[in-house]
Design a protein around this motif. Structure first.
Motif, PDB file in Angstrom:
ATOM      1  N   GLN A   1     -49.410 -29.420 105.987  1.00 17.74           N
ATOM      2  CA  GLN A   1     -50.711 -29.306 105.345  1.00 17.74           C
ATOM      3  C   GLN A   1     -51.105 -27.596 105.887  1.00 17.74           C
ATOM      4  N   ILE A   2     -51.010 -26.671 105.498  1.00 17.09           N
ATOM      5  CA  ILE A   2     -51.421 -25.505 106.111  1.00 17.09           C
ATOM      6  C   ILE A   2     -53.165 -25.057 104.807  1.00 17.09           C
ATOM      7  N   GLU A   3     -53.089 -24.763 105.927  1.00 18.93           N
ATOM      8  CA  GLU A   3     -55.396 -24.185 105.785  1.00 18.93           C
ATOM      9  C   GLU A   3     -55.343 -22.462 105.052  1.00 18.93           C
ATOM     10  N   ASN A   4     -55.225 -22.308 103.925  1.00 20.37           N
ATOM     11  CA  ASN A   4     -55.590 -21.133 103.791  1.00 20.37           C
ATOM     12  C   ASN A   4     -56.929 -20.446 104.278  1.00 20.37           C
ATOM     13  N   LYS A   5     -57.320 -18.944 103.760  1.00 24.04           N
ATOM     14  CA  LYS A   5     -58.734 -18.897 103.673  1.00 24.04           C
ATOM     15  C   LYS A   5     -59.054 -18.091 102.099  1.00 24.04           C
ATOM     16  N   GLY A   6     -60.005 -18.664 101.461  1.00 26.69           N
ATOM     17  CA  GLY A   6     -60.190 -17.901 100.399  1.00 26.69           C
ATOM     18  C   GLY A   6     -59.554 -19.141  99.426  1.00 26.69           C
ATOM     19  N   ARG A   7     -58.614 -19.847  99.686  1.00 25.32           N
ATOM     20  CA  ARG A   7     -57.748 -20.300  98.241  1.00 25.32           C
ATOM     21  C   ARG A   7     -57.392 -21.833  98.689  1.00 25.32           C
ATOM     22  N   ASP A   8     -56.802 -22.773  98.078  1.00 27.85           N
ATOM     23  CA  ASP A   8     -56.922 -23.946  97.918  1.00 27.85           C
ATOM     24  C   ASP A   8     -55.501 -24.217  99.252  1.00 27.85           C
ATOM     25  N   ASP A   9     -55.299 -25.098  99.864  1.00 27.22           N
ATOM     26  CA  ASP A   9     -54.581 -25.409 101.058  1.00 27.22           C
ATOM     27  C   ASP A   9     -53.721 -25.967 100.720  1.00 27.22           C
ATOM     28  N   ASP A  10     -52.179 -24.987 101.247  1.00 31.63           N
ATOM     29  CA  ASP A  10     -50.852 -25.317 100.850  1.00 31.63           C
ATOM     30  C   ASP A  10     -50.143 -26.526 101.543  1.00 31.63           C
TER      31      ASP A  10
ATOM     32  N   ARG B   1     -63.266 -27.849 103.652  1.00 32.54           N
ATOM     33  CA  ARG B   1     -64.530 -27.161 102.407  1.00 32.54           C
ATOM     34  C   ARG B   1     -65.455 -26.737 103.441  1.00 32.54           C
ATOM     35  N   GLU B   2     -65.335 -25.265 102.148  1.00 33.29           N
ATOM     36  CA  GLU B   2     -66.440 -24.569 103.139  1.00 33.29           C
ATOM     37  C   GLU B   2     -67.910 -24.760 102.783  1.00 33.29           C
ATOM     38  N   VAL B   3     -69.032 -24.468 103.611  1.00 35.36           N
ATOM     39  CA  VAL B   3     -69.984 -25.088 103.409  1.00 35.36           C
ATOM     40  C   VAL B   3     -70.469 -25.202 102.081  1.00 35.36           C
ATOM     41  N   ASP B   4     -70.000 -23.578 101.945  1.00 37.98           N
ATOM     42  CA  ASP B   4     -71.080 -23.235 100.946  1.00 37.98           C
ATOM     43  C   ASP B   4     -70.439 -23.079  99.498  1.00 37.98           C
ATOM     44  N   GLU B   5     -69.915 -24.406  99.675  1.00 36.01           N
ATOM     45  CA  GLU B   5     -69.236 -24.883  98.390  1.00 36.01           C
ATOM     46  C   GLU B   5     -70.301 -25.854  97.691  1.00 36.01           C
ATOM     47  N   ASP B   6     -71.508 -26.111  98.554  1.00 33.40           N
ATOM     48  CA  ASP B   6     -71.998 -27.140  98.444  1.00 33.40           C
ATOM     49  C   ASP B   6     -73.241 -26.614  98.511  1.00 33.40           C
ATOM     50  N   THR B   7     -73.966 -27.234  97.934  1.00 40.19           N
ATOM     51  CA  THR B   7     -75.991 -27.768  99.057  1.00 40.19           C
ATOM     52  C   THR B   7     -75.702 -28.290  99.375  1.00 40.19           C
ATOM     53  N   HIS B   8     -76.817 -28.842 100.789  1.00 43.24           N
ATOM     54  CA  HIS B   8     -77.353 -29.515 101.691  1.00 43.24           C
ATOM     55  C   HIS B   8     -78.635 -29.877 101.498  1.00 43.24           C
ATOM     56  N   GLU B   9     -78.756 -31.022 101.921  1.00 42.69           N
ATOM     57  CA  GLU B   9     -80.488 -31.754 101.198  1.00 42.69           C
ATOM     58  C   GLU B   9     -80.426 -32.211 103.096  1.00 42.69           C
ATOM     59  N   LEU B  10     -81.364 -32.211 103.682  1.00 43.10           N
ATOM     60  CA  LEU B  10     -81.858 -32.991 104.251  1.00 43.10           C
ATOM     61  C   LEU B  10     -82.751 -34.471 104.008  1.00 43.10           C
TER      62      LEU B  10
ATOM     63  N   TYR C   1     -69.489 -27.547 110.553  1.00 44.92           N
ATOM     64  CA  TYR C   1     -68.261 -26.532 110.457  1.00 44.92           C
ATOM     65  C   TYR C   1     -67.400 -25.613 111.819  1.00 44.92           C
ATOM     66  N   ASP C   2     -68.238 -25.136 112.166  1.00 44.90           N
ATOM     67  CA  ASP C   2     -68.392 -23.656 113.223  1.00 44.90           C
ATOM     68  C   ASP C   2     -68.126 -24.785 114.609  1.00 44.90           C
ATOM     69  N   ALA C   3     -68.577 -25.689 114.726  1.00 49.49           N
ATOM     70  CA  ALA C   3     -68.412 -26.513 115.782  1.00 49.49           C
ATOM     71  C   ALA C   3     -66.762 -26.441 117.068  1.00 49.49           C
TER      72      ALA C   3
ATOM     73  N   LYS D   1     -76.877 -34.860 102.807  1.00 51.94           N
ATOM     74  CA  LYS D   1     -76.920 -35.261 101.027  1.00 51.94           C
ATOM     75  C   LYS D   1     -75.553 -33.620 100.582  1.00 51.94           C
ATOM     76  N   SER D   2     -74.994 -33.799 100.080  1.00 49.95           N
ATOM     77  CA  SER D   2     -73.948 -32.131  99.545  1.00 49.95           C
ATOM     78  C   SER D   2     -73.682 -32.369  98.626  1.00 49.95           C
ATOM     79  N   THR D   3     -73.622 -31.704  97.367  1.00 49.70           N
ATOM     80  CA  THR D   3     -73.414 -31.592  96.277  1.00 49.70           C
ATOM     81  C   THR D   3     -73.421 -30.391  95.630  1.00 49.70           C
ATOM     82  N   PRO D   4     -71.326 -30.323  95.163  1.00 53.25           N
ATOM     83  CA  PRO D   4     -70.625 -29.535  95.353  1.00 53.25           C
ATOM     84  C   PRO D   4     -71.841 -28.531  93.525  1.00 53.25           C
ATOM     85  N   LYS D   5     -71.365 -27.862  94.159  1.00 54.32           N
ATOM     86  CA  LYS D   5     -72.471 -26.396  93.367  1.00 54.32           C
ATOM     87  C   LYS D   5     -71.485 -26.069  92.182  1.00 54.32           C
ATOM     88  N   VAL D   6     -70.288 -26.121  92.008  1.00 54.86           N
ATOM     89  CA  VAL D   6     -69.215 -26.059  90.680  1.00 54.86           C
ATOM     90  C   VAL D   6     -68.505 -27.461  90.214  1.00 54.86           C
TER      91      VAL D   6
END
Length: 263
Positions: free
Chosen positions: A97-106, A142-151, A39-41, A166-171
């Motif tokens: 498409q315009i990305e927003n911080k903390g809410r859905d993209d427009d 998609r923000e990293v912490d919207e999911d749990t990530h298992e190597l 995500y940060d690269a 493996k990435s699984t949505p928290k919600v």
């Protein structure tokens, strides 16, 4: 079009990139760390591409389109415009498409046949984008912490030495998928293979990077295949021309440009 559910798709190479990649290779021992580094690269501030889009039916028949795309990244947020150049049936269709911080993209789409611009509602996220195998949500960040990530493992995929995560949505309602399995190339921090599973846990889509090329110091997926394994339909994206870090007017990333196609 973005890689499915991975915000950063193209990575720094050579000496500058090694400064980032080496610590990750030595110390990344868990799935979240790997996906955070993906995500940060870094990615280009500007990107301009011409893309051949092939819509491939299960019987092998193919409809090809030409799409021009511009993107701009500032303050870690990306704006993107696509214009369909051919064939005549989709010519001058434009998407913003315009990305927003903390809410859905427009998201908005201009349909030339109707001479109107329509906003894409969040509730339409699982719908196909222009008849492709990508949904509107697939094109969003998609923000990293919207999911749990298992190597899960370390493996070789299509010649790439990868971490398998493996990435699984928290919600559960925040994604059309029950989970994703992503293979991240260790050398470039690029997701090069993804499997997406539907709400019943059945394999739904497969994304494969078939060619990764270094352009201007960035590792860019040049040839990508997205397959709906349940229908047999597929979408191939091939970049035929590319410019990196060539500034683009901010006016391109506006609804006025979307409506008129003119600056």
């Amino acid at each position: 079009m973005k890689h499915v559910n991975a915000k950063k798709r193209i990575r720094m190479a050579a000496l500058a990139g090694m400064a980032l990649i080496l610590p990750v290779s030595l110390f990344a021992q868990d799935g979240r760390t790997i996906m955070q580094n993906v995500y940060d690269a870094p990615e280009p501030a500007y990107l301009h591409t011409m893309v051949r889009m092939d819509l491939i039916e299960a019987n092998g028949s193919t409809e090809s389109r030409t799409v021009e795309e511009w993107s701009k990244t500032a303050d870690d947020l990306t704006s993107m415009v696509m214009i369909f150049r051919s064939p005549a049936s989709v010519r001058d269709t434009r998407f913003l498409q315009i990305e927003n911080k903390g809410r859905d993209d427009d998201k908005w789409i201009y349909l030339p046949a109707l001479r109107t611009t329509r906003r894409i509602a969040a509730s339409e996220g699982s719908k196909s984008f222009m008849g492709t195998d990508a949904s509107y949500d697939d094109m969003s960040s998609r923000e990293v912490d919207e999911d749990t990530h298992e190597l899960l493992s370390e493996k070789t995929v299509n010649g790439f030495d990868c971490w398998e995560v493996k990435s699984t949505p928290k919600v559960a309602s925040s994604s059309e998928y029950s989970y994703r399995i992503v293979c991240v190339d260790k050398a470039t921090l690029t997701p090069v293979h993804s499997l997406m599973y539907d709400k019943r846990g059945n394999l739904y889509k497969e994304l494969t990077v078939e060619e990764l090329r270094n352009v201007g110091g960035y590792d860019i997926p040049i040839n990508t295949l997205l397959t709906n394994v349940q229908t047999g339909h597929a979408t191939r994206l091939v970049i035929t021309n590319i410019e990196v870090d060539k500034p683009v007017s901010d006016r391109v990333f506006t609804q006025n440009f979307l409506n008129t196609g003119r600056l």
